[in-house]
Design an enzyme around this catalytic site. Sequence first.
Site: not given
Length: 379
Positions: A126, A131, A158, A339, A363
């Site tokens: 990327s 992208g 990453t 909740g 990915e």
Amino acid sequence: MDFAFTEEQLMIKQTAKDFAESEIAPSAVERDIKAEFPYEIVKKMGELGFMGMMVPPEWGGAGMDTISYVLAMEEISKVDASVGVIMSVNNSLVCYGLNDYGTNEQKEKYLKPLAQGNLLGAFALSEPEAGSDATNQHTTADKDGDDWILDGTKNWITNGQTANVFLIVAQTNRELRHKGISTFIVDKGTPGFEHGKKEDKLGIRSSDTCSLSFTNCRVPNANLIGGEGKGFNFAMNTLNGGRIGIAAQALGIAQASLEASLKYAKERKAFDKPIANLQAIQFKLADMSTKIEAARLLTLNAASLKDKNENYIQASAMAKLYASRVAMECADEAIQIHGGYGYVREYLVERYLRDAKITEIYEGTSEIQRIVIARSLLQ
Ligand code: CAA
């Protein structure tokens, strides 16, 4: 399809589960809050063979199949999806690519230590303007004698600050478009190669994501992987396998959401009885469980096709597309069942929702998975 697991596969699943619960879970909340990389955990995962699961033993790996990898990825990601993506990138995007496309010299120098967990890898496709439109590479590599000179920027990488070995996709001949793209192995510390600041992310905060920049960065020709002009093919084939890993990561998040919801629904009382007795809650649990089972079967199907050396492009895209949506839906329902308690850190499910979102993005976004599936159908 027969998913009767072998004893070895079940043992790997159990080992991953035990490791995740004893070694990863205790620090997961704090690492998420502080966005801290799990150095010690990754080191221990290397020792257990989890960083090079599908690499043959001759190249330092555990020699396991993709089904085992999916089972382990789900267990690790169930406890901490940040650790899941670190493991997934090293296994699916870096070790896989080196094992399939690397020369023996490249395997000896890079794959062995990566598979043994002594080095960590990153994969860089990327860019700011590439992208989903991955062929639009602006990073260039120009030949200079026996070397290549890299210039450009990579985004959203990453393991970007932590990795020692980077697979960098670059344009070596712009006129040839995607057929003029090549991939290079670049060592951390190579002059002209810098990383940017760590991104402050919504989820998977304990993993490290940053940009990379290359300025007149000299890389030897011996580090060209898969041949000149083969880099886009390398990236696409690597991502096909990577998508199975991300599907398994999403599955782990979804399963964690279900398990947390089952526990809470049995403990929490409303209207004088556990909320698990309420049909409104039961329907949510039933739907979550059914979707998770479907996502698991899609993911195992893709893994099984890969293990049998059959075409798994469409299957891996379907697995990632569906499992990532299921992760989002299950994490959302888990918060609803909890909740107000679901909205605070103490109950973990808010992290599951934050972590789930990225599985629909990296990915290949869900939109890209649909393109891949549709193109397979229309071929
Ligand atoms: N598997 C194998 N080959 C593929 C493929 C696949 N899934 N998808 C495309 N290709 C091949 C095509 O067959 C074609 O090859 P030939 O020219 O040799 O026939 C070539 O790639 C170009 O394909 P298209 O003509 O279809 O190109 P396109 O520009 O129209 O579309 C795309 C390509 C499928 C959209 C592609 O750009 C793509 O997959 N984009 C998404 C990229 C992506 O997943 N990025 C993730 C970043 S990595 C990451 O997130 C890692 C991390 O750190 C977690």
